[in-house]
Scaffold this active site. Structure first.
Site, mmCIF file in Angstrom:
data_model
loop_
_atom_site.group_PDB
_atom_site.id
_atom_site.type_symbol
_atom_site.label_atom_id
_atom_site.label_comp_id
_atom_site.label_asym_id
_atom_site.label_seq_id
_atom_site.Cartn_x
_atom_site.Cartn_y
_atom_site.Cartn_z
ATOM 1 N N ASN A 217 0.848 -1.194 0.000
ATOM 2 C CA ASN A 217 0.000 0.000 0.000
ATOM 3 C C ASN A 217 0.885 1.246 0.000
ATOM 4 O OD1 ASN A 217 0.493 0.857 2.849
ATOM 5 N ND2 ASN A 217 -0.396 -1.159 3.246
ATOM 6 N N ASP A 285 -4.732 -6.107 5.130
ATOM 7 C CA ASP A 285 -5.782 -6.923 5.751
ATOM 8 C C ASP A 285 -5.662 -8.392 5.366
ATOM 9 O OD1 ASP A 285 -7.083 -4.915 7.188
ATOM 10 O OD2 ASP A 285 -8.013 -4.154 5.346
ATOM 11 N N LYS A 295 8.088 -18.267 -9.266
ATOM 12 C CA LYS A 295 7.407 -17.156 -9.918
ATOM 13 C C LYS A 295 6.233 -17.695 -10.742
ATOM 14 C CE LYS A 295 8.256 -13.420 -13.111
ATOM 15 N NZ LYS A 295 9.064 -13.025 -14.237
ATOM 16 N N ASP A 313 -4.908 -9.382 13.269
ATOM 17 C CA ASP A 313 -5.067 -7.978 13.629
ATOM 18 C C ASP A 313 -4.120 -7.705 14.794
ATOM 19 O OD1 ASP A 313 -5.873 -5.475 14.719
ATOM 20 O OD2 ASP A 313 -7.689 -5.643 13.510
ATOM 21 N N ILE A 314 -3.020 -7.061 14.492
ATOM 22 C CA ILE A 314 -1.943 -6.871 15.476
ATOM 23 C C ILE A 314 -2.440 -6.017 16.639
ATOM 24 C CG2 ILE A 314 0.387 -5.950 15.807
ATOM 25 C CD1 ILE A 314 0.769 -6.464 12.720
ATOM 26 N N PHE A 332 -4.264 3.734 15.017
ATOM 27 C CA PHE A 332 -4.541 4.790 14.043
ATOM 28 C C PHE A 332 -5.678 4.315 13.152
ATOM 29 C CE2 PHE A 332 -1.455 8.314 13.979
ATOM 30 C CZ PHE A 332 -0.707 7.943 15.078
HETATM 31 O O1 C5P Z 1 -6.607 -1.278 8.857
HETATM 32 P P1 C5P Z 1 -7.404 -0.679 9.991
HETATM 33 O O2 C5P Z 1 -8.158 0.530 9.590
HETATM 34 O O3 C5P Z 1 -8.187 -1.696 10.748
HETATM 35 O O4 C5P Z 1 -6.267 -0.134 10.978
HETATM 36 C C1 C5P Z 1 -6.598 0.453 12.213
HETATM 37 C C2 C5P Z 1 -5.483 0.251 13.180
HETATM 38 O O5 C5P Z 1 -5.251 -1.130 13.367
HETATM 39 C C3 C5P Z 1 -4.144 0.853 12.814
HETATM 40 O O6 C5P Z 1 -3.588 1.325 14.024
HETATM 41 C C4 C5P Z 1 -3.352 -0.322 12.276
HETATM 42 O O7 C5P Z 1 -1.960 -0.161 12.496
HETATM 43 C C5 C5P Z 1 -3.901 -1.450 13.102
HETATM 44 N N1 C5P Z 1 -3.919 -2.751 12.409
HETATM 45 C C6 C5P Z 1 -3.159 -3.779 12.903
HETATM 46 N N2 C5P Z 1 -3.211 -5.013 12.308
HETATM 47 C C7 C5P Z 1 -3.991 -5.204 11.225
HETATM 48 C C8 C5P Z 1 -4.783 -4.162 10.719
HETATM 49 C C9 C5P Z 1 -4.704 -2.946 11.331
HETATM 50 O O8 C5P Z 1 -2.423 -3.577 13.881
HETATM 51 N N3 C5P Z 1 -4.031 -6.410 10.666
#
Ligand code: C5P
Length: 410
Positions: A217, A285, A295, A313-314, A332
């Site tokens: 991205n 995501d 490849k 989702d970290i 964020f």
């Molecule tokens: O992508 P999204 O809008 O859900 O991101 C919101 C927050 O979640 C951001 O702080 C992003 O760094 C965090 N995030 C994350 N792991 C993910 C998706 C988003 O830590 N897989």
């Protein structure tokens, strides 16, 4: 750019690979000084290391001639990077404890030059809880690791313990050299975040499609890197977990460079515990299922059908930690419409303490730009800030986080 590297060779069958490492580092223009532990001398001779490095090899802690020519402490202070390869369980244990009873361990404690360990040992030694503890401690203290690799070992067992291959060690070393040569010593600065550990994710993630293609991205990492600089300026020890970016991280910040979301999550758990965790990365995501080792080819069957799998989702997983949850967990939200409404929903869904929401619609110029206008969303309400430089946003946010943390103190 040619750099000064101090190579510490400790005992182990992999010591012979260190000779090739010296040769390859010199081919790349680096100056290599070598220190060998007595155990390393059981596997290779100081003469070979001296011939390949072009310098005398050091081994003894107290040597009149060496002291006269170059104090042993100077050996590690004047280096731009220290590589320990192979790093034995014994030397890592000493370094983790801060022992200084031989030249190698003394050099490691007498400097704030960054250290790269390439461990090599029997699989059971590597997996032993004592070694796991020592490795975690060294990471917390700012060291980096490359390997060990999985494979058949000289001792006949199989598993992790083989020293990383020389090209991998060189790649890790050169990445560190680009990031600056000094680790931030805890408590080295004064400020509202003195003695605090701040972990920040930053930048995009790259999710491989095959060995040469990836999904990414447009995140530049500017906001996350600005947060790292602001946290450091506020006196914190900072770990920056960064996806691929063109930015140079602030000097003294400990950087864990990652590519995928899964690696980023693993790096977060290596970096914890922390007082503040800030998820500023634009994490993909999804990743591609079965991203192959070859490849993908164009062919008669038409374009490949990529199957996407959800990434961890970290932020949500760290906010949900039972034990060891950071005191403040900040997310964020990059939105292109209904910024505040989506930000509020994210605060709930992620379980974090605060969401910093911003408008990243193409017209806003935020993504990749220098400035940002944010809404600070918590259970206490919404505070909308004017448009500010990303570094000023970071500075103000850090002052806010420090105040929140102070309020939490019993
Ligand atoms: O992508 P999204 O809008 O859900 O991101 C919101 C927050 O979640 C951001 O702080 C992003 O760094 C965090 N995030 C994350 N792991 C993910 C998706 C988003 O830590 N897989």
């Amino acid at each position: 750019m040619a750099q000064n590297i101090l190579l510490i060779i400790s005992g182990g069958i992999a010591a012979y690979k260190a000779l090739d490492l010296i040769r390859r580092l010199r081919e790349r223009g680096h100056d290599v000084r070598v220190v060998m532990t007595p155990a390393a001398g059981e596997f290779i001779t100081p003469l070979s290391a001296a011939a390949l490095s072009g310098h005398e090899v050091h081994g003894a802690l107290f040597s009149l001639t060496e002291e006269a020519a170059m104090g042993h402490i100077e050996l590690s202070r004047s280096a731009d990077l220290i590589i320990v390869a192979p790093a034995s369980a014994d030397l890592m244990a000493k370094a983790a404890q801060g022992l200084a009873n031989d030249l190698a361990s003394t050099l490691l404690i007498a400097t704030d030059t960054r250290v790269l360990y390439a461990p090599a040992m029997n699989v059971r030694m590597w997996l032993h809880p004592a070694t796991r503890r020592n490795v975690a401690q060294l990471r917390t203290d700012g060291a980096n690791f490359v390997g060990p690799d999985d494979g058949a070992m000289a001792c006949g067992e199989f598993g992790p313990g083989r020293m990383a291959e020389v090209p991998a060690i060189i790649a890790a070393a050169e990445a560190m050299l680009q990031q600056g040569s000094k680790i931030a010593l805890p408590g080295s600065a004064a400020g509202p975040l003195k003695d605090r550990h701040v972990v920040i994710t930053s930048g995009p993630t790259f999710e491989p499609i095959d060995p040469v293609r990836y999904i990414a991205n447009r995140s530049s990492g500017r906001q996350g890197h600005a947060l790292a600089a602001a946290a450091q300026a506020a006196g914190a020890r900072v770990t920056l977990i960064s996806g691929p970016t063109a930015l140079t991280p602030p000097q003294g910040v400990h950087v864990l460079a990652v590519e995928t979301a899964r690696d980023m999550l693993a790096a977060c758990h290596i970096a914890l515990p922390a007082d503040i965790f800030i998820a500023a990365a634009a994490v993909a995501d999804w990743h591609v299922a079965h991203a192959g080792g070859h490849k993908l080819k164009k062919g008669a069957d038409g374009p490949p059908q990529l199957k996407l799998v959800e990434n961890p989702d970290i932020l949500a997983s760290i906010a949900a930690m039972d034990e060891g949850r950071p005191g403040l967990v900040i997310g964020f939200a990059a939105e292109t419409e209904q910024v505040i409404a989506h930000g509020k929903a994210k605060l709930q869904r992620k379980g974090c303490d605060m969401i910093i929401a911003n408008d990243v619609s193409p017209a806003s110029g935020v993504m990749g730009g220098e400035s940002n206008s944010v809404h600070v969303i918590s259970t206490e309400g919404v505070d909308s800030w004017p448009r500010l430089d990303k570094s000023e946003v970071a500075r103000r946010l850090m002052a806010l986080f420090a105040a929140k943390l102070r309020d939490q103190r019993p």
